[in-house]
Design an enzyme around this catalytic site. Structure first.
Site, PDB file in Angstrom:
ATOM      1  N   ARG A  74       0.634  -1.176  -0.071  1.00 16.90           N
ATOM      2  CA  ARG A  74      -0.002   0.024   0.043  1.00 16.90           C
ATOM      3  C   ARG A  74       0.766   1.308  -0.078  1.00 16.90           C
ATOM      4  O   ARG A  74       1.810   1.176   0.809  1.00 16.90           O
ATOM      5  CB  ARG A  74      -0.981   0.219   1.182  1.00 16.90           C
ATOM      6  CG  ARG A  74      -1.916  -0.842   1.387  1.00 16.90           C
ATOM      7  CD  ARG A  74      -2.547  -1.257   2.498  1.00 16.90           C
ATOM      8  NE  ARG A  74      -3.666  -1.885   2.685  1.00 16.90           N
ATOM      9  CZ  ARG A  74      -3.723  -3.393   2.517  1.00 16.90           C
ATOM     10  NH1 ARG A  74      -2.673  -3.968   2.762  1.00 16.90           N
ATOM     11  NH2 ARG A  74      -5.192  -4.042   2.575  1.00 16.90           N
ATOM     12  N   HIS A  77      -0.017   3.234   4.696  1.00 18.87           N
ATOM     13  CA  HIS A  77      -0.691   2.272   5.684  1.00 18.87           C
ATOM     14  C   HIS A  77      -0.059   0.828   5.252  1.00 18.87           C
ATOM     15  O   HIS A  77      -0.982  -0.425   5.199  1.00 18.87           O
ATOM     16  CB  HIS A  77      -2.011   2.342   5.589  1.00 18.87           C
ATOM     17  CG  HIS A  77      -2.830   3.425   6.212  1.00 18.87           C
ATOM     18  ND1 HIS A  77      -3.128   3.727   7.484  1.00 18.87           N
ATOM     19  CD2 HIS A  77      -3.081   4.754   5.528  1.00 18.87           C
ATOM     20  CE1 HIS A  77      -3.590   4.638   7.854  1.00 18.87           C
ATOM     21  NE2 HIS A  77      -3.574   5.441   6.542  1.00 18.87           N
ATOM     22  N   ASN A 150      -8.954   6.424  11.157  1.00 16.04           N
ATOM     23  CA  ASN A 150      -7.417   6.476  12.117  1.00 16.04           C
ATOM     24  C   ASN A 150      -7.947   6.308  13.658  1.00 16.04           C
ATOM     25  O   ASN A 150      -9.104   6.524  13.845  1.00 16.04           O
ATOM     26  CB  ASN A 150      -6.816   7.681  11.814  1.00 16.04           C
ATOM     27  CG  ASN A 150      -6.077   7.641  10.401  1.00 16.04           C
ATOM     28  OD1 ASN A 150      -5.777   6.542   9.923  1.00 16.04           O
ATOM     29  ND2 ASN A 150      -5.840   8.863   9.768  1.00 16.04           N
ATOM     30  N   PHE A 163      -2.825  15.694  -0.403  1.00 20.89           N
ATOM     31  CA  PHE A 163      -2.323  14.369   0.096  1.00 20.89           C
ATOM     32  C   PHE A 163      -0.856  13.840  -0.373  1.00 20.89           C
ATOM     33  O   PHE A 163      -0.160  13.526   0.364  1.00 20.89           O
ATOM     34  CB  PHE A 163      -3.359  13.156  -0.107  1.00 20.89           C
ATOM     35  CG  PHE A 163      -3.278  12.063   0.759  1.00 20.89           C
ATOM     36  CD1 PHE A 163      -3.369  12.165   2.086  1.00 20.89           C
ATOM     37  CD2 PHE A 163      -3.044  10.957   0.165  1.00 20.89           C
ATOM     38  CE1 PHE A 163      -3.472  10.989   2.948  1.00 20.89           C
ATOM     39  CE2 PHE A 163      -2.765   9.738   0.820  1.00 20.89           C
ATOM     40  CZ  PHE A 163      -2.767   9.642   2.304  1.00 20.89           C
ATOM     41  N   ARG A 360     -10.677  11.338  -1.198  1.00 18.53           N
ATOM     42  CA  ARG A 360     -10.535   9.915  -0.881  1.00 18.53           C
ATOM     43  C   ARG A 360     -11.278   8.929  -1.813  1.00 18.53           C
ATOM     44  O   ARG A 360     -10.929   7.785  -2.071  1.00 18.53           O
ATOM     45  CB  ARG A 360     -10.924   9.702   0.666  1.00 18.53           C
ATOM     46  CG  ARG A 360      -9.794  10.331   1.554  1.00 18.53           C
ATOM     47  CD  ARG A 360     -10.178  10.102   3.122  1.00 18.53           C
ATOM     48  NE  ARG A 360      -9.894   8.810   3.471  1.00 18.53           N
ATOM     49  CZ  ARG A 360     -10.144   8.243   4.700  1.00 18.53           C
ATOM     50  NH1 ARG A 360     -11.207   9.015   5.569  1.00 18.53           N
ATOM     51  NH2 ARG A 360      -9.772   6.981   4.910  1.00 18.53           N
TER      52      ARG A 360
END
Ligand code: HDD
Length: 694
Positions: A74, A77, A150, A163, A360
């Site tokens: 990934r 994460h 999170n 991001f 996202r």
């Protein structure tokens, strides 16, 4: 299954090697094509010492597959650990949402949860100072719902546009490829110092939230504002919180550093052990539900992911309980291949216009294709809907299986074949009104970057404030560029002057830099929120915790017996540490098997410790540097310490004159009271007074 194990020599009488051959009832080993394999140790050669032949399809089949075993990790994460679980609804929410898991008290929904660290790669260590991912897939009756959260309720940035830059800044610096799993370096703090909106998150990140004791002892948050929509199409806003029944708990930074060396898998091992010993961790799902009127009256924008709504303002009400009850039986199949996507929502749950969430929604599906290599990842066991059927006209693609049979693979079709739209039950997006010109702009209502950072800092206990300051000093000390350190202190001055001067002095700055330019002045009037503290929300017992007990030959067996039963009664576990892992003999001659040797079982691995030494070995143990470090660290980390016949070790560790109220002489067991006081003190986890902090 029976297997014959034989030592065989090569045909020329060469070296002996182990061959395990098939016996009655056992499966024969085959190639991927199902051809039985006669010899799994030797490739096919031209002559005994000759070259390996290209025609060796058995060798090629095996090595071909091996060569392709890795998939991309990934992009963030990467290091994670997953578990199966069950969600039980404890409150009927049918009035406010038609989401399937909340329609009836007692309703059970299967889940899969993956915890993770953000910055490190797959092989990094568990106790990195980092945000933890808390991603939950609900396999509901109406499709899969992913709550990809999170352990911190806010985020670094307000818009997904930022991001990639944020992640590039925290990841290893591209020229040198390090540091691994660290935010303590120039590029991260350079970026942060230029990103005032990150200041609230930075307070959380520098707090002990980022060094949790266990996945089991951390909260989870959906972060964004989402929408709940009921059967009548009415909507309210919601924020999701997971609250651990185990209580909140973190380690100290010095422990984290040492745990990473002693057991880099500390968090996954802890969860694995909890799952496989029946100590199933639980979280309550709590909702903050509010309407547009609240959103309009709130001090901040509910669409801004760098802000939270204090629980004192809108309580987080429990609506269900998640129990993690099963370890995965194959890490790759489940934990690695699970694909969370924020856009996986079900009827009754909808998005808000939070620009971070909107971005996202694009990223997650996209990344799964890169990582898992095919759009058909939705067919994998861990990703397919389990609570309901999946019916559509999608077909083909890499690794597709289970295509629809027959002539017709489209819709509408006149053959009356296949599934159809369901206007009554199907997903309908909430008809939120939208207006305005197309613009690239940040809303005015997102402009206050410091007020909630201050509120968070001031809501911490003095111990936690000290840790936060020390973490900032540690991290910024790793920056080689002094301008970055100074710029960060400039931001801290907008949060709290004492914090800023404490960090400046820890960094040795000759003078306080000017406060950073702020779009909005920091509000001084926000009410403190005790819900933001870890220490104020700790456990109420030693349940789920581990007592590390160092023993050596000749130790008092009755003391260990009574300690073990008291810890077990409290729901905790005992692990033994002995000079040799085979264990130690007590004074009755009984052998107690150890789980750790003294060099392999430092006290940082345990929540509390006891040292019960035997006359036979006391001196030898007292001379072992690792035994001294065990005790010295436990003492320095504020742990509660039980002891019996351990004077020599206390002396060699330099602690004999420092014994305090956090140390309990278990040799005084006859009064019965010392043991009880020891166990109940252990529930407090640390004797803060020893660290000069009460
Ligand atoms: Fe993300 C993975 C949580 C912002 C893009 N994210 C990922 C995972 C978690 C989060 C828990 C791991 C899921 C798993 O275990 O497989 N991410 C968050 C939270 C955020 C957030 C709580 C802010 C509130 N993420 C965020 C943004 C973007 C991404 C703004 C991109 C615009 N995140 C990703 C990703 C990942 C990911 C690149 C990497 C692997 C994956 O998705 O499956 O798509």
């Amino acid at each position: 299954m029976k297997i014959n194990t034989q030592l065989q020599n090569g045909t020329d009488g060469g070296p002996a090697e182990v061959h395990q051959t098939v016996a009655a009832g056992a499966d024969a080993l085959t190639t991927s094509q199902g051809v039985k394999i006669s010899d799994n140790q030797n490739s096919l050669k031209a002559g005994v010492q000759g070259p390996t032949l290209l025609e060796d399809f058995v060798l090629r089949d095996k090595i071909f597959h091996f060569d392709h075993e890795r998939i991309p990790e990934r992009v963030v994460h990467a290091r994670g650990f997953g578990a199966h679980g069950t969600f039980e609804c404890t409150r009927d929410l049918s009035q406010i949402t038609r989401a399937a898991p909340f329609q009836k008290v007692g309703k059970l929904t299967e889940t899969f949860v993956r915890f993770s660290t953000v910055a490190g790669s797959k092989g990094s260590m568990d106790l990195a100072r980092d945000v933890r991912g808390f991603a939950v897939k609900f396999y509901t009756d109406e499709g899969n719902w992913d709550l990809v959260g999170n352990n911190i309720p806010v985020f670094f940035i307000q818009d997904a546009m930022k991001f990639p830059d944020l992640v590039h800044a925290v990841k290893p610096e591209p020229d040198r490829g390090f540091p691994q799993a660290q935010s303590a370096h120039d590029t991260f703090w350079d970026y942060i110092s230029l990103t005032p909106e990150s200041m609230h998150m930075v307070m959380w990140q520098m707090s002990d939230r980022t060094i949790p004791r266990s996945f089991r002892t951390m909260e989870g948050f959906g972060v964004h504002t989402f929408r709940l929509v009921n059967a009548a199409g009415e909507s309210q806003f919601v924020k999701f919180h997971w609250k651990p029944r185990q209580g909140l708990q973190s380690v100290l930074w010095d422990e984290a550093v040492k745990i990473n060396g002693a057991d880099p898998d500390h968090h996954r091992r802890d969860l694995w052990e909890a799952l496989t010993t029946g100590d199933h961790p639980q979280w309550d799902l709590c909702l903050q539900v509010f309407d547009q009127a609240f959103a309009d009256s709130f001090d901040f924008d509910i669409l801004d992911a760098t802000k939270l709504i204090p629980e004192e303002l809108i309580p987080a009400e429990p609506v269900g309980t998640l129990t993690l009850d099963r370890a995965v039986d194959n890490f790759f199949e489940f934990t690695e291949q699970v694909a969370f996507c924020t856009q996986n929502v079900i009827p009754g749950i909808d998005f808000s216009d939070d620009p971070l969430l909107q971005g996202r929604n694009f990223s997650y599906l996209d990344t799964q294709l890169k990582r898992l290599g095919s759009t058909n990842f939705t067919q994998l066991e861990v990703n397919r809907p389990r609570g309901c059927p999946m019916h559509n006209f999608q077909q083909d693609g890499h690794m597709r299986k289970g295509n629809r049979k027959g002539q017709v693979m489209y819709e509408p079709n006149g053959f009356e074949v296949g599934p159809r739209e369901d206007p009554l039950q199907g997903y309908v997006s909430y008809a939120a009104p939208v207006e305005g010109a197309k613009v690239r702009i940040r809303a005015e209502s997102f402009a206050d970057h410091y007020s909630q950072a201050r509120q968070f800092y001031l809501s911490q206990t003095p111990v936690e404030q000290t840790h936060l300051r020390d973490a900032l000093v540690f991290e910024l000390s790793k920056c080689e560029h002094t301008r970055i350190r100074a710029a960060m202190v400039g931001h801290l001055r907008n949060i709290d002057e004492d914090l800023a001067s404490g960090v400046a002095s820890g960094l040795g700055l000759p003078e306080l830099p000017p406060p950073a330019t702020a779009a909005r002045p920091t509000r001084q009037d926000l009410v403190l929120s005790p819900a933001l503290s870890i220490l104020a929300n700790g456990p109420t017992s030693f349940a789920g915790r581990v007592m590390g007990v160092m023993v050596s030959n000749g130790f008092d067996g009755t003391v260990l017996d009574s300690l073990t039963s008291a810890i077990t009664d409290a729901g905790g576990k005992v692990k033994l540490i002995a000079p040799r892992v085979t264990g130690a003999l007590d004074d009755r001659g009984d052998l107690h098997e150890a789980q750790f040797s003294i060099p392999g079982g430092p006290s940082v691995l345990f929540d509390a410790v006891a040292v019960i030494l035997g006359a036979d070995d006391e001196k030898t143990v007292a001379e072992m540097p690792q035994a001294q470090t065990f005790l010295r660290d436990a003492f320095a980390h504020g742990k509660f310490i039980g002891h019996a016949s351990a004077q020599a070790l206390f002396q060699s560790a330099g602690l004999d004159t420092k014994i305090d109220d956090g140390c309990f002489d278990l040799g005084l067991i006859d009064d019965g009271d010392t043991m009880a006081r020891f166990i109940s003190s252990c529930a407090d986890l640390r004797y803060w007074a020893r660290r000069g902090m009460v």
